[in-house]
Design an enzyme around this catalytic site. Sequence first.
Site, mmCIF file in Angstrom:
data_model
loop_
_atom_site.group_PDB
_atom_site.id
_atom_site.type_symbol
_atom_site.label_atom_id
_atom_site.label_comp_id
_atom_site.label_asym_id
_atom_site.label_seq_id
_atom_site.Cartn_x
_atom_site.Cartn_y
_atom_site.Cartn_z
ATOM 1 N N LEU A 216 0.803 -1.217 0.000
ATOM 2 C CA LEU A 216 0.000 0.000 0.000
ATOM 3 C C LEU A 216 0.838 1.270 0.000
ATOM 4 C CD1 LEU A 216 -2.715 -1.049 2.617
ATOM 5 C CD2 LEU A 216 -2.929 -1.032 0.128
ATOM 6 N N ARG A 217 2.167 1.125 -0.105
ATOM 7 C CA ARG A 217 3.009 2.319 -0.051
ATOM 8 C C ARG A 217 2.714 3.262 -1.206
ATOM 9 N NH1 ARG A 217 7.720 0.079 0.900
ATOM 10 N NH2 ARG A 217 7.700 0.460 3.138
ATOM 11 N N ALA A 218 2.431 2.720 -2.380
ATOM 12 C CA ALA A 218 2.147 3.565 -3.535
ATOM 13 C C ALA A 218 0.905 4.410 -3.304
ATOM 14 C CB ALA A 218 1.977 2.704 -4.781
#
Length: 345
Positions: A242-244
């Site tokens: 989920l970093r993006a």
Amino acid sequence: MSTSPSFPFTALVAQEQLQRALLLAAIDPAIGGVLIAGPRGTAKSTAARALAALLPGAPFVTLPLAASLEQLVGTLNLQDALQNGQVSLQPGLLARAHGGVLYVDEVNLLPDALVDALLDAAASGVNTVERDGISERHAARFVLVGTMNPEEGELRPQLLDRFGLALTLANPQDAATRSAIVRARLAFEANPEALLAAHHDALAQLGQRIEAARARLAQLAWSDAVLARAAELALAAGVDGLRADLVMLRAARALAALQARPQVLPEDVDAVADLALAHRRADAQPQAQAQSPQPAQQPPSQPPSQTAASQGGQASPTGDWGALPPRPAPMVRVVNTGGLAPKKA
């Protein structure tokens, strides 16, 4: 001690995407820094220094390629320990960079331990030192700017993903752009004060916009439509984790704050998506993935020796490349005659 003037940020030519990435990271350092890839002579270090000069009182700290982990994060102050018997921290480069820009040239050539520490501090804004009997934390909020030349080696995908924004620069391919870049550089080398004076008003206005955007940042929220747009783009890019999504949302908020708008729009997510997704797409690192091929796993129910035997004595293509299958070897019985070995002459 006087320092040499830096090239004015507003005088950079044909670098709009680079300027946008640096400005967004300066407004919200929690984005996680900017990775700039490209060949030599594409204004990577010039832009990083220009950003530091744009921020009032911001230090510009360069991480040497041969730096140790202790130099980066800090270590035991030996002088205090020997003279006063006190255990205290000798601050490192992360402490010096607080409030400014930490520039790392050839970041792909640094040891993984240093890159990990850099990215941890850039994302959290805090440096934690636990070594040599020390356990301390201090603020380390800075704009991380890493540069690399892809011809000198890739950055591991696990570390690449942890950079907030990334872009790849290329040499200009038209004569007019090259001439404009060279003309601006020659003007700066001939009389840097004159070029800085010509851009004084533009630099002052941009600096004020950054300060206002930082102050406005906490007042902006993400609507359901903005969250959905970030998730949609991340899924379409096939990214892991989920970093993006988080980077896109923070960058979109920083863009809205820079443009002095009261809310974040889905269009803001679209505007920053390439910067947040280019290095995270499923097909972004085919060469890095192919650098360390791993042999496929054999099914647990069938050992490799049986697989090779079932293929007529040929080595399985899924086994170790070049390995020969096992073959039975004849056994020769040795008979002890009870005699003595002949004496040496």
